[in-house]
Design a protein around this motif. Sequence first.
Motif, PDB file in Angstrom:
ATOM      1  N   ARG A  34      -3.356  56.632  11.109  1.00 55.26           N
ATOM      2  CA  ARG A  34      -3.897  57.214  12.345  1.00 55.26           C
ATOM      3  C   ARG A  34      -3.403  56.405  13.524  1.00 55.26           C
ATOM      4  NH1 ARG A  34      -4.356  52.944  12.961  1.00 55.26           N
ATOM      5  NH2 ARG A  34      -6.130  51.604  13.268  1.00 55.26           N
ATOM      6  N   PHE A  35      -3.307  57.078  14.669  1.00 54.64           N
ATOM      7  CA  PHE A  35      -3.057  56.363  15.924  1.00 54.64           C
ATOM      8  C   PHE A  35      -4.319  56.529  16.757  1.00 54.64           C
ATOM      9  CE2 PHE A  35      -1.580  56.555  20.402  1.00 54.64           C
ATOM     10  CZ  PHE A  35      -1.292  55.205  20.517  1.00 54.64           C
ATOM     11  N   PRO A  36      -5.000  55.411  17.082  1.00 52.89           N
ATOM     12  CA  PRO A  36      -6.338  55.499  17.674  1.00 52.89           C
ATOM     13  C   PRO A  36      -6.453  54.970  19.103  1.00 52.89           C
ATOM     14  CG  PRO A  36      -6.134  53.467  16.420  1.00 52.89           C
ATOM     15  CD  PRO A  36      -4.755  54.055  16.546  1.00 52.89           C
ATOM     16  N   LEU A  43      -0.465  56.021  27.945  1.00 49.18           N
ATOM     17  CA  LEU A  43       0.155  55.202  26.908  1.00 49.18           C
ATOM     18  C   LEU A  43       1.399  54.512  27.451  1.00 49.18           C
ATOM     19  CD1 LEU A  43      -0.026  57.677  23.887  1.00 49.18           C
ATOM     20  CD2 LEU A  43      -1.631  55.844  24.501  1.00 49.18           C
ATOM     21  N   HIS A  44       1.664  53.294  26.941  1.00 45.78           N
ATOM     22  CA  HIS A  44       2.871  52.568  27.357  1.00 45.78           C
ATOM     23  C   HIS A  44       3.803  52.405  26.166  1.00 45.78           C
ATOM     24  CE1 HIS A  44       0.923  49.097  25.576  1.00 45.78           C
ATOM     25  NE2 HIS A  44      -0.074  49.140  26.442  1.00 45.78           N
ATOM     26  N   ILE A  45       4.911  51.719  26.423  1.00 46.18           N
ATOM     27  CA  ILE A  45       5.952  51.633  25.394  1.00 46.18           C
ATOM     28  C   ILE A  45       5.472  50.839  24.175  1.00 46.18           C
ATOM     29  CG2 ILE A  45       7.078  49.679  26.557  1.00 46.18           C
ATOM     30  CD1 ILE A  45       9.772  50.900  25.596  1.00 46.18           C
ATOM     31  N   GLY A  46       4.468  49.966  24.372  1.00 43.41           N
ATOM     32  CA  GLY A  46       3.877  49.276  23.223  1.00 43.41           C
ATOM     33  C   GLY A  46       3.192  50.273  22.293  1.00 43.41           C
ATOM     34  N   HIS A  47       2.503  51.239  22.897  1.00 49.11           N
ATOM     35  CA  HIS A  47       1.874  52.274  22.073  1.00 49.11           C
ATOM     36  C   HIS A  47       2.926  53.089  21.333  1.00 49.11           C
ATOM     37  CE1 HIS A  47      -1.413  51.703  25.195  1.00 49.11           C
ATOM     38  NE2 HIS A  47      -2.023  51.444  24.061  1.00 49.11           N
ATOM     39  N   ALA A  48       4.098  53.265  21.972  1.00 49.67           N
ATOM     40  CA  ALA A  48       5.165  54.031  21.303  1.00 49.67           C
ATOM     41  C   ALA A  48       5.533  53.367  19.973  1.00 49.67           C
ATOM     42  CB  ALA A  48       6.396  54.138  22.206  1.00 49.67           C
ATOM     43  N   GLU A 261      -2.107  44.295   9.811  1.00 48.93           N
ATOM     44  CA  GLU A 261      -1.778  43.951  11.196  1.00 48.93           C
ATOM     45  C   GLU A 261      -0.292  43.666  11.360  1.00 48.93           C
ATOM     46  OE1 GLU A 261      -3.681  41.641   9.374  1.00 48.93           O
ATOM     47  OE2 GLU A 261      -5.642  42.596   9.623  1.00 48.93           O
ATOM     48  N   PHE A 262       0.246  44.089  12.485  1.00 45.07           N
ATOM     49  CA  PHE A 262       1.649  43.794  12.826  1.00 45.07           C
ATOM     50  C   PHE A 262       1.701  43.253  14.257  1.00 45.07           C
ATOM     51  CE2 PHE A 262       2.819  47.194  15.831  1.00 45.07           C
ATOM     52  CZ  PHE A 262       1.729  48.034  15.708  1.00 45.07           C
ATOM     53  N   ALA A 263       2.836  42.655  14.598  1.00 51.22           N
ATOM     54  CA  ALA A 263       2.982  42.045  15.926  1.00 51.22           C
ATOM     55  C   ALA A 263       3.174  43.115  16.986  1.00 51.22           C
ATOM     56  CB  ALA A 263       4.177  41.093  15.934  1.00 51.22           C
ATOM     57  N   ARG A 264       2.444  42.977  18.084  1.00 49.28           N
ATOM     58  CA  ARG A 264       2.557  43.947  19.157  1.00 49.28           C
ATOM     59  C   ARG A 264       3.903  43.811  19.846  1.00 49.28           C
ATOM     60  NH1 ARG A 264      -1.700  44.298  22.365  1.00 49.28           N
ATOM     61  NH2 ARG A 264      -0.609  44.665  24.312  1.00 49.28           N
ATOM     62  N   LEU A 265       4.301  44.845  20.537  1.00 48.89           N
ATOM     63  CA  LEU A 265       5.548  44.807  21.290  1.00 48.89           C
ATOM     64  C   LEU A 265       5.322  44.129  22.638  1.00 48.89           C
ATOM     65  CD1 LEU A 265       8.488  45.666  21.924  1.00 48.89           C
ATOM     66  CD2 LEU A 265       7.564  47.845  22.712  1.00 48.89           C
ATOM     67  N   ILE A 271       4.577  44.156  31.864  1.00 50.26           N
ATOM     68  CA  ILE A 271       3.196  43.916  31.440  1.00 50.26           C
ATOM     69  C   ILE A 271       2.727  45.164  30.697  1.00 50.26           C
ATOM     70  CG2 ILE A 271       0.860  43.369  32.162  1.00 50.26           C
ATOM     71  CD1 ILE A 271       1.929  41.979  34.586  1.00 50.26           C
ATOM     72  N   LEU A 272       2.461  44.993  29.399  1.00 43.46           N
ATOM     73  CA  LEU A 272       2.025  46.127  28.586  1.00 43.46           C
ATOM     74  C   LEU A 272       0.526  45.998  28.339  1.00 43.46           C
ATOM     75  CD1 LEU A 272       5.001  46.420  26.072  1.00 43.46           C
ATOM     76  CD2 LEU A 272       4.690  47.474  28.313  1.00 43.46           C
ATOM     77  N   SER A 273      -0.228  46.402  29.317  1.00 41.65           N
ATOM     78  CA  SER A 273      -1.679  46.358  29.195  1.00 41.65           C
ATOM     79  C   SER A 273      -2.236  47.462  30.077  1.00 41.65           C
ATOM     80  CB  SER A 273      -2.185  44.989  29.653  1.00 41.65           C
ATOM     81  OG  SER A 273      -3.445  45.129  30.275  1.00 41.65           O
ATOM     82  N   LYS A 274      -3.037  48.343  29.460  1.00 38.69           N
ATOM     83  CA  LYS A 274      -3.562  49.465  30.233  1.00 38.69           C
ATOM     84  C   LYS A 274      -4.397  48.983  31.402  1.00 38.69           C
ATOM     85  CE  LYS A 274      -5.006  51.706  26.650  1.00 38.69           C
ATOM     86  NZ  LYS A 274      -5.807  52.555  25.798  1.00 38.69           N
ATOM     87  N   ARG A 275      -5.077  47.850  31.210  1.00 39.73           N
ATOM     88  CA  ARG A 275      -5.927  47.333  32.279  1.00 39.73           C
ATOM     89  C   ARG A 275      -5.089  47.022  33.523  1.00 39.73           C
ATOM     90  NH1 ARG A 275      -7.110  42.617  34.013  1.00 39.73           N
ATOM     91  NH2 ARG A 275      -5.884  41.617  32.378  1.00 39.73           N
TER      92      ARG A 275
HETATM   93  P1  ATP Z   1      -3.907  47.838  26.109  1.00 40.28           P
HETATM   94  O1  ATP Z   1      -4.040  46.369  25.912  1.00 40.28           O
HETATM   95  O2  ATP Z   1      -2.658  48.256  26.745  1.00 40.28           O
HETATM   96  O3  ATP Z   1      -5.100  48.453  26.757  1.00 40.28           O
HETATM   97  P2  ATP Z   1      -5.044  48.625  23.710  1.00 40.28           P
HETATM   98  O4  ATP Z   1      -4.786  47.993  22.396  1.00 40.28           O
HETATM   99  O5  ATP Z   1      -6.329  48.272  24.343  1.00 40.28           O
HETATM  100  O6  ATP Z   1      -3.819  48.399  24.650  1.00 40.28           O
HETATM  101  P3  ATP Z   1      -5.529  51.138  22.560  1.00 40.28           P
HETATM  102  O7  ATP Z   1      -5.670  52.436  23.223  1.00 40.28           O
HETATM  103  O8  ATP Z   1      -6.705  50.548  21.890  1.00 40.28           O
HETATM  104  O9  ATP Z   1      -4.963  50.182  23.650  1.00 40.28           O
HETATM  105  O10 ATP Z   1      -4.284  51.133  21.569  1.00 40.28           O
HETATM  106  C1  ATP Z   1      -4.068  52.117  20.591  1.00 40.28           C
HETATM  107  C2  ATP Z   1      -3.207  51.537  19.520  1.00 40.28           C
HETATM  108  O11 ATP Z   1      -1.983  51.071  20.055  1.00 40.28           O
HETATM  109  C3  ATP Z   1      -3.871  50.365  18.845  1.00 40.28           C
HETATM  110  O12 ATP Z   1      -3.749  50.526  17.450  1.00 40.28           O
HETATM  111  C4  ATP Z   1      -3.115  49.175  19.330  1.00 40.28           C
HETATM  112  O13 ATP Z   1      -3.079  48.170  18.373  1.00 40.28           O
HETATM  113  C5  ATP Z   1      -1.718  49.755  19.604  1.00 40.28           C
HETATM  114  N1  ATP Z   1      -1.028  48.990  20.636  1.00 40.28           N
HETATM  115  C6  ATP Z   1      -1.480  48.701  21.876  1.00 40.28           C
HETATM  116  N2  ATP Z   1      -0.597  47.935  22.543  1.00 40.28           N
HETATM  117  C7  ATP Z   1       0.449  47.722  21.711  1.00 40.28           C
HETATM  118  C8  ATP Z   1       1.680  47.003  21.800  1.00 40.28           C
HETATM  119  N3  ATP Z   1       2.016  46.325  22.897  1.00 40.28           N
HETATM  120  N4  ATP Z   1       2.513  47.012  20.722  1.00 40.28           N
HETATM  121  C9  ATP Z   1       2.188  47.700  19.625  1.00 40.28           C
HETATM  122  N5  ATP Z   1       1.052  48.388  19.469  1.00 40.28           N
HETATM  123  C10 ATP Z   1       0.182  48.409  20.484  1.00 40.28           C
END
Ligand code: ATP
Length: 561
Positions: A34-36, A43-48, A261-265, A271-275
């Motif tokens: 699942r993607f949750p 969504l950002h490129i980390g989510h991709a 668990e895997f390493a985030r991108l 800056i890959l953070s929705k906040r």
């Molecule tokens: P952000 O820190 O940007 O808010 P988040 O983890 O809070 O990201 P979620 O909406 O909870 O955002 O993320 C959905 C899924 O995407 C989660 O399983 C999370 O682990 C994954 N994800 C988020 N950021 C990354 C990233 N940089 N690299 C890989 N996967 C990521």
Amino acid sequence: MTTDNTSREPGSDFIRDIVQADIAAGKQKTVVTRFPPEPNGYLHIGHAKSICLNFGIAEEFGGRCHLRMDDTNPTKEEQLYIDAIQDDVRWLGFDWGRHFHHASDYFEQLYAWAEGLIEAGRAYVDDQSPDEMRAARGTLTEPGRDSPFRNRSVAENLDLFRRMRSGEFPNGARVLRAKIDMTSGNINLRDPVLYRILHATHPRTGDNWCIYPSYDYAHGQSDALEGVTHSICTLEFEDHRPLYDWFLDNLPVPAKPRQYEFARLNITGMILSKRVLTQLVRDGHVASWDDPRMPTIAGLRRRGVPAAALRDFVKRIGVSKANSIVDPGMLDFSIREVLNKTAQRRMAVLKPLKIVIENYPDGQTEEMEAVNHPEDTTAGSRKVAFSREIYIEQEDFMENPPKKFFRLSPGSEVRLRYAYFLTCKSVVKNDKGEVVELRCTYDPATRGGNTPPDGRKVKATLHWVSAADSVKAEVRLYGPLFKSESPDPGNFAAELDPGSLEVIHEARLEPALAKDTAPVQFERLGYFCPDKESHPGALVFNRTVGLRDTFAKEVKGAVKK
Ligand code: ATP
Ligand code: MG
């Protein structure tokens, strides 16, 4: 089977190894991932990376992947984001079929299970204030202290929890906590919060609830309810896994998913953070979530990045358990790989310098044959008008050139792509002494840009457009949003590069570009695509990426002058 990343087959990683082994051992018939995302931003490129991993595994192993909104915090979540997330996942090329779910689908079940935990003596209502709770939690080196409310009776806990649900108490007055171990070395196990009071309207459940489950409580149980087999998340959740498993062991769940668990991108300079991305949009530092400088999927799409390039990038960076930081040049590489194959070639002049060809008949126009793709003959060719007045790029002319400058200068000869050899005869300047026009001659024996009978050679080929037949356009050039390679998210306003957007108001394009909708290559300049604001009366193009790795340097040079 290898575990060493360096000797791996492309497309294989430690998570896929686990899935493969589980299937081989008969642990599951169908792989379910699942993607949750939490719908609190785009969504950002980390989510991709996470999307490609989860949907990719489901696809490769004949299973399925759910798209689940982790919608447990109504104060930050909006329908707009839910829609955008669906658009982005679909655009990336993935399909969840009928498996579009919400954590809020399970609110009743989660609540019932929470009552079950209370009845089993494994959860209690805590009246401590948030500050008191924080102070009693301890630290990494010190154990926590039990709450004075920890030993309430089951009956009292049930009564209070039901009254929490019915709306009797204000926000923050009480929480429901799991009763695990306040002295655990793992802080996540020190009686984590299961429910908090929040009088807020939820986008889907409206005002039905005024208590909401915590991420840790909702997440794993949602996985179990959906029959997820492999719950894949980023490394920060490694320490949450014992809690994930504790819930599964203490609740009558229908299935036991496993968390990996895997390493985030991370990408240098981004800056890959929705906040933080939310802040950029809210405070107007960028135009919108899909501003082409944003690392959002929507921003990349608008900049002209093909979905195939994002998938290629994710495949190249691989999946591992070690945190690392990726060079943005790798993303550019994938973009060029895809666009080089798919983008048709066009001619466009970003900063026009007018040329009058003195020996070319006034009023004459010729249709020159221009190929659409040098490596793909099926892409065919098009006609480009050539006439007495044309534009070339200002950069392609120097009045006093240094030794190795092979482009146009007084007395020098160059090839005009698909047209003729051209020689610069003289220079016209304005009052300020700036070059505003060149007077040139052409050689009729070089039609099509071919070498003349005398075998004369030139060292440069320039792109050009006809003055009368070209169309005006706005072209937007993008550079990195932040000045430094590791922008400080605490102070990003100071880190923003004001030169990250350069707008060229009067570029000149060959007329075919007025009709193009797909990404194209402007010959010698890079890959471009029409922006969503473009319309027949006012064309707007975005530069997706330059042609070579000098992109970063070029952009910096262009904006810092
Ligand atoms: P952000 O820190 O940007 O808010 P988040 O983890 O809070 O990201 P979620 O909406 O909870 O955002 O993320 C959905 C899924 O995407 C989660 O399983 C999370 O682990 C994954 N994800 C988020 N950021 C990354 C990233 N940089 N690299 C890989 N996967 C990521
Ligand atoms: Mg999260």
